[in-house]
Design a protein around this motif. Structure first.
Motif, PDB file in Angstrom:
ATOM      1  N   LYS A  22      -0.994  -4.018  -1.982  1.00  0.00           N
ATOM      2  CA  LYS A  22      -1.099  -5.092  -2.973  1.00  0.00           C
ATOM      3  C   LYS A  22      -2.536  -5.181  -3.477  1.00  0.00           C
ATOM      4  O   LYS A  22      -3.478  -5.010  -2.699  1.00  0.00           O
ATOM      5  N   ASP A  23      -2.697  -5.416  -4.784  1.00  0.00           N
ATOM      6  CA  ASP A  23      -4.057  -5.621  -5.294  1.00  0.00           C
ATOM      7  C   ASP A  23      -4.363  -7.112  -5.365  1.00  0.00           C
ATOM      8  O   ASP A  23      -3.550  -7.950  -4.950  1.00  0.00           O
ATOM      9  N   GLU A  24      -5.554  -7.439  -5.902  1.00  0.00           N
ATOM     10  CA  GLU A  24      -5.991  -8.843  -5.910  1.00  0.00           C
ATOM     11  C   GLU A  24      -5.061  -9.749  -6.704  1.00  0.00           C
ATOM     12  O   GLU A  24      -4.917 -10.929  -6.408  1.00  0.00           O
ATOM     13  N   GLU A  25      -4.456  -9.182  -7.775  1.00  0.00           N
ATOM     14  CA  GLU A  25      -3.640 -10.026  -8.643  1.00  0.00           C
ATOM     15  C   GLU A  25      -2.184 -10.110  -8.187  1.00  0.00           C
ATOM     16  O   GLU A  25      -1.366 -10.733  -8.861  1.00  0.00           O
ATOM     17  N   GLY A  26      -1.861  -9.486  -7.076  1.00  0.00           N
ATOM     18  CA  GLY A  26      -0.501  -9.597  -6.567  1.00  0.00           C
ATOM     19  C   GLY A  26       0.429  -8.487  -7.010  1.00  0.00           C
ATOM     20  O   GLY A  26       1.629  -8.518  -6.723  1.00  0.00           O
ATOM     21  N   ASN A  27      -0.092  -7.485  -7.719  1.00  0.00           N
ATOM     22  CA  ASN A  27       0.733  -6.329  -8.078  1.00  0.00           C
ATOM     23  C   ASN A  27       0.924  -5.477  -6.833  1.00  0.00           C
ATOM     24  O   ASN A  27      -0.045  -5.109  -6.178  1.00  0.00           O
ATOM     25  N   ALA A  28       2.187  -5.159  -6.527  1.00  0.00           N
ATOM     26  CA  ALA A  28       2.435  -4.504  -5.246  1.00  0.00           C
ATOM     27  C   ALA A  28       3.432  -3.369  -5.374  1.00  0.00           C
ATOM     28  O   ALA A  28       4.156  -3.247  -6.367  1.00  0.00           O
ATOM     29  N   VAL A  29       3.438  -2.515  -4.348  1.00  0.00           N
ATOM     30  CA  VAL A  29       4.443  -1.468  -4.256  1.00  0.00           C
ATOM     31  C   VAL A  29       4.940  -1.441  -2.813  1.00  0.00           C
ATOM     32  O   VAL A  29       4.170  -1.616  -1.873  1.00  0.00           O
ATOM     33  N   LEU A  30       6.269  -1.295  -2.659  1.00  0.00           N
ATOM     34  CA  LEU A  30       6.875  -1.322  -1.333  1.00  0.00           C
ATOM     35  C   LEU A  30       6.866   0.075  -0.736  1.00  0.00           C
ATOM     36  O   LEU A  30       7.046   1.073  -1.452  1.00  0.00           O
ATOM     37  N   SER A  31       6.675   0.114   0.576  1.00  0.00           N
ATOM     38  CA  SER A  31       6.690   1.408   1.263  1.00  0.00           C
ATOM     39  C   SER A  31       8.093   2.006   1.225  1.00  0.00           C
ATOM     40  O   SER A  31       9.090   1.297   1.376  1.00  0.00           O
ATOM     41  N   LEU A  50       2.169   3.336  13.752  1.00  0.00           N
ATOM     42  CA  LEU A  50       3.280   3.639  12.847  1.00  0.00           C
ATOM     43  C   LEU A  50       2.729   4.349  11.617  1.00  0.00           C
ATOM     44  O   LEU A  50       1.519   4.336  11.369  1.00  0.00           O
ATOM     45  N   VAL A  51       3.631   5.006  10.884  1.00  0.00           N
ATOM     46  CA  VAL A  51       3.235   5.679   9.654  1.00  0.00           C
ATOM     47  C   VAL A  51       4.048   5.066   8.518  1.00  0.00           C
ATOM     48  O   VAL A  51       5.278   5.018   8.583  1.00  0.00           O
ATOM     49  N   ALA A  52       3.331   4.587   7.501  1.00  0.00           N
ATOM     50  CA  ALA A  52       3.993   4.001   6.335  1.00  0.00           C
ATOM     51  C   ALA A  52       3.854   4.980   5.170  1.00  0.00           C
ATOM     52  O   ALA A  52       2.747   5.391   4.827  1.00  0.00           O
ATOM     53  N   ASN A  53       4.981   5.351   4.607  1.00  0.00           N
ATOM     54  CA  ASN A  53       4.993   6.334   3.534  1.00  0.00           C
ATOM     55  C   ASN A  53       5.072   5.618   2.193  1.00  0.00           C
ATOM     56  O   ASN A  53       5.948   4.787   1.963  1.00  0.00           O
ATOM     57  N   PHE A  54       4.104   5.948   1.304  1.00  0.00           N
ATOM     58  CA  PHE A  54       4.073   5.305  -0.019  1.00  0.00           C
ATOM     59  C   PHE A  54       4.103   6.359  -1.112  1.00  0.00           C
ATOM     60  O   PHE A  54       3.473   7.412  -0.984  1.00  0.00           O
ATOM     61  N   ASP A  55       4.832   6.056  -2.189  1.00  0.00           N
ATOM     62  CA  ASP A  55       4.700   6.817  -3.435  1.00  0.00           C
ATOM     63  C   ASP A  55       3.767   6.015  -4.324  1.00  0.00           C
ATOM     64  O   ASP A  55       4.144   4.970  -4.841  1.00  0.00           O
ATOM     65  N   ILE A  56       2.529   6.499  -4.499  1.00  0.00           N
ATOM     66  CA  ILE A  56       1.611   5.771  -5.365  1.00  0.00           C
ATOM     67  C   ILE A  56       1.979   6.077  -6.815  1.00  0.00           C
ATOM     68  O   ILE A  56       2.040   7.243  -7.198  1.00  0.00           O
ATOM     69  N   PRO A  57       2.249   5.049  -7.630  1.00  0.00           N
ATOM     70  CA  PRO A  57       2.614   5.298  -9.041  1.00  0.00           C
ATOM     71  C   PRO A  57       1.508   6.027  -9.805  1.00  0.00           C
ATOM     72  O   PRO A  57       0.364   6.082  -9.334  1.00  0.00           O
ATOM     73  N   GLY A  58       1.847   6.553 -10.968  1.00  0.00           N
ATOM     74  CA  GLY A  58       0.909   7.352 -11.745  1.00  0.00           C
ATOM     75  C   GLY A  58      -0.239   6.574 -12.359  1.00  0.00           C
ATOM     76  O   GLY A  58      -1.284   7.143 -12.675  1.00  0.00           O
ATOM     77  N   PHE A  59      -0.061   5.289 -12.560  1.00  0.00           N
ATOM     78  CA  PHE A  59      -1.127   4.452 -13.136  1.00  0.00           C
ATOM     79  C   PHE A  59      -1.327   3.208 -12.287  1.00  0.00           C
ATOM     80  O   PHE A  59      -0.399   2.743 -11.624  1.00  0.00           O
ATOM     81  N   LEU A  60      -2.548   2.656 -12.346  1.00  0.00           N
ATOM     82  CA  LEU A  60      -2.839   1.421 -11.625  1.00  0.00           C
ATOM     83  C   LEU A  60      -2.784   0.240 -12.586  1.00  0.00           C
ATOM     84  O   LEU A  60      -3.070   0.394 -13.773  1.00  0.00           O
ATOM     85  N   PRO A  61      -2.418  -0.941 -12.122  1.00  0.00           N
ATOM     86  CA  PRO A  61      -2.359  -2.111 -13.001  1.00  0.00           C
ATOM     87  C   PRO A  61      -3.749  -2.686 -13.253  1.00  0.00           C
ATOM     88  O   PRO A  61      -3.966  -3.894 -13.156  1.00  0.00           O
ATOM     89  N   SER A  62      -4.706  -1.821 -13.563  1.00  0.00           N
ATOM     90  CA  SER A  62      -6.082  -2.274 -13.730  1.00  0.00           C
ATOM     91  C   SER A  62      -6.804  -1.287 -14.634  1.00  0.00           C
ATOM     92  O   SER A  62      -6.410  -0.122 -14.737  1.00  0.00           O
ATOM     93  N   SER A  63      -7.858  -1.762 -15.287  1.00  0.00           N
ATOM     94  CA  SER A  63      -8.628  -0.839 -16.120  1.00  0.00           C
ATOM     95  C   SER A  63      -9.819  -0.262 -15.365  1.00  0.00           C
ATOM     96  O   SER A  63     -10.652   0.436 -15.949  1.00  0.00           O
ATOM     97  N   ASP A  64      -9.912  -0.557 -14.069  1.00  0.00           N
ATOM     98  CA  ASP A  64     -10.968   0.054 -13.248  1.00  0.00           C
ATOM     99  C   ASP A  64     -10.520   1.433 -12.769  1.00  0.00           C
ATOM    100  O   ASP A  64      -9.331   1.700 -12.639  1.00  0.00           O
ATOM    101  N   ARG A  65     -11.515   2.283 -12.487  1.00  0.00           N
ATOM    102  CA  ARG A  65     -11.183   3.630 -12.013  1.00  0.00           C
ATOM    103  C   ARG A  65     -10.737   3.592 -10.532  1.00  0.00           C
ATOM    104  O   ARG A  65      -9.804   4.285 -10.151  1.00  0.00           O
ATOM    105  N   VAL A  66     -11.445   2.768  -9.734  1.00  0.00           N
ATOM    106  CA  VAL A  66     -11.104   2.660  -8.310  1.00  0.00           C
ATOM    107  C   VAL A  66     -10.725   1.208  -8.003  1.00  0.00           C
ATOM    108  O   VAL A  66     -11.444   0.284  -8.380  1.00  0.00           O
TER     109      VAL A  66
END
Lengths: 351, 73
Positions: free
Chosen positions: A67-76, A87-103
């Motif tokens: 989850k980022d600061e604004e509450g945008n999240a992705v489920l494992s 434990l190991v949590a497997n995530f598919d990170i989407p192609g874009f971030l909900p932010s205009s920052d690089r990191v």
């Protein structure tokens, strides 16, 4: 001052209570370590999570979110439990971030049906090569973190770096509370002595309380130094809080040097009583005001070196407050023994 | 009697020095950071206990002095 013995046992009982309960209550299950701490968009990542006091293997339905600061999240996609702590949590990170920052830093949230929800702030830093905030906001979802379990077991907060040493709150901090009260009692008897200089007992009481106050001050400083060694990194880091307490204790130690330097008993008592008042007047701004005006490593943010509101939760209060009362009573007892001895000595010398 | 106190005080100092000296530094650090730094809390409790015992020692010495005064009268 106080007759009978029962109050001494109340003090001892409170201290024993604070030691037993303070040592035995476990810390709340929490996340100790998350690896790797960096990822890129579009990747599939396996986050290896190490827990503290956790029982991951006790449940099959653990959920994880980033989850980022604004509450945008992705489920494992998938959580694989290895053992109680890993434990190991497997995530598919989407192609874009909900932010205009690089990191962007992302917080890992785990929900365990028994241990409760655990949070690891800024666990993973995700880098994106091409930026599209609008695209990102469709890929990351708001309000998908739901049905978090509340752990209602009696536990202490588990903070990174501090961990088990949070228990020192029950042993290091009450010494300071008791010290201030006991130095206050010493000043009370010093003032009484100045108003009534024939009563040698009043002076003896001031001596007894001052010596116990110094004992508690030294113990507070030494226990604080040991705690600091494993939280701040060194025993003595010339932190403003450490400096002012050392100065205050030196001022109080001079009280005894002053007493030993004066031969005449009446003069000794009066000079020492006046000095004691000055010492207390110096102590209060030194330990309560000066540290708040400067940056300090000591808990409490924004130049507040005392206990912050976040440093004590309700479970800790149930041990912390009895411990303070217990140490004040122990201090009274120690001072009581000390000044009774001085009274006997006075009577013996003046017979 | 005084000798016993000195030996005791020396013993306390030695206990601390062996814990804190360079040779055992690594073992000591490992102990203190092991399992969520639990032994740090034990160390704090030991310090408080030693402090109270030193205060007891000081009072004991004062009682001894008084006893000597009574005997010499």
């Amino acid at each position: 001052m106080i007759d009978g013995w029962y109050w001494k046992f109340i003090g001892v009982g409170l201290i024993i209570y604070s030691m037993i309960v303070g040592m035995l209550v476990p810390l709340k299950p929490s996340i100790e370590l998350v690896a790797p701490s960096a990822a890129k968009t579009g990747q599939q990542i396996n986050l290896e999570v190490t827990g503290y006091n956790t029982n991951y293997s006790g449940s099959a339905s653990i959920r994880a979110w980033l989850k980022d600061e604004e509450g945008n999240a992705v489920l494992s996609k998938n959580v694989t439990v290895i053992n109680a702590q890993n434990l190991v949590a497997n995530f598919d990170i989407p192609g874009f971030l909900p932010s205009s920052d690089r990191v962007v830093p992302f917080t890992l949230i785990l929900d365990h049906p028994v241990d409760g929800a655990m949070v690891s702030p800024d666990a993973v830093f995700i880098t994106q090569d091409s930026i599209s905030k609008v695209e990102g906001q469709t890929l990351w979802q708001k309000d998908i973190i739901n049905d978090l379990t509340l752990n209602t077991a009696f536990t202490f907060p588990s903070m990174s770096l501090i961990r088990e040493t949070i228990r020192n709150t029950f042993y290091h901090v009450p010494l300071w509370f008791a010290m201030v009260i006991i130095f206050g009692a010493a000043v009370y008897w010093s003032i009484k002595y100045l108003r009534n200089p024939q009563s040698y007992q009043y002076d003896n009481r001031a001596v007894g309380f001052t010596s116990v106050g110094i004992l508690f001050g030294i113990l507070g400083t030494v226990t604080g130094a040991l705690w600091a060694r494993f939280v701040w990194g060194s025993y003595w880091s010339w932190d403003i809080k450490q400096i002012v307490t050392a100065v205050a204790l030196l001022i109080y130690m001079a009280y005894f040097i002053l007493r030993n330097a004066i031969e005449d008993d009446d003069r000794k008592g009066r000079v020492a009583a006046v000095y004691n008042i000055f010492a207390f007047v110096a102590l209060i701004p030194l330990i309560f005001v000066v540290p708040r005006m400067m940056d300090s490593l000591h808990p409490g943010n924004g130049g507040n070196p005392g206990l912050g509101a976040n440093d004590l939760d309700n479970s800790m209060r149930m041990i912390f407050y009895p411990a303070i009362i217990g140490w004040i009573i122990i201090g009274l007892w120690l001072a009581n023994v000390r000044y009774r001895l001085l009274d006997i000595k006075y009577n013996l010398m003046n017979k | 009697m005084n000798k016993i106190y000195r030996i005791l005080a020396f013993g306390f100092c030695l206990l601390f020095l062996t814990n804190l000296s360079g040779q055992n530094e690594n073992q000591y650090n490992e102990l203190m950071t092991h399992s969520g730094k639990f032994y740090n809390v034990v160390g704090v409790l030991v310090i408080i206990f030693i402090g109270l015992m030193i205060y007891l020692l000081i009072i004991d010495r004062k009682v001894k002095k008084l006893e000597n005064q009574i005997h010499s009268k």
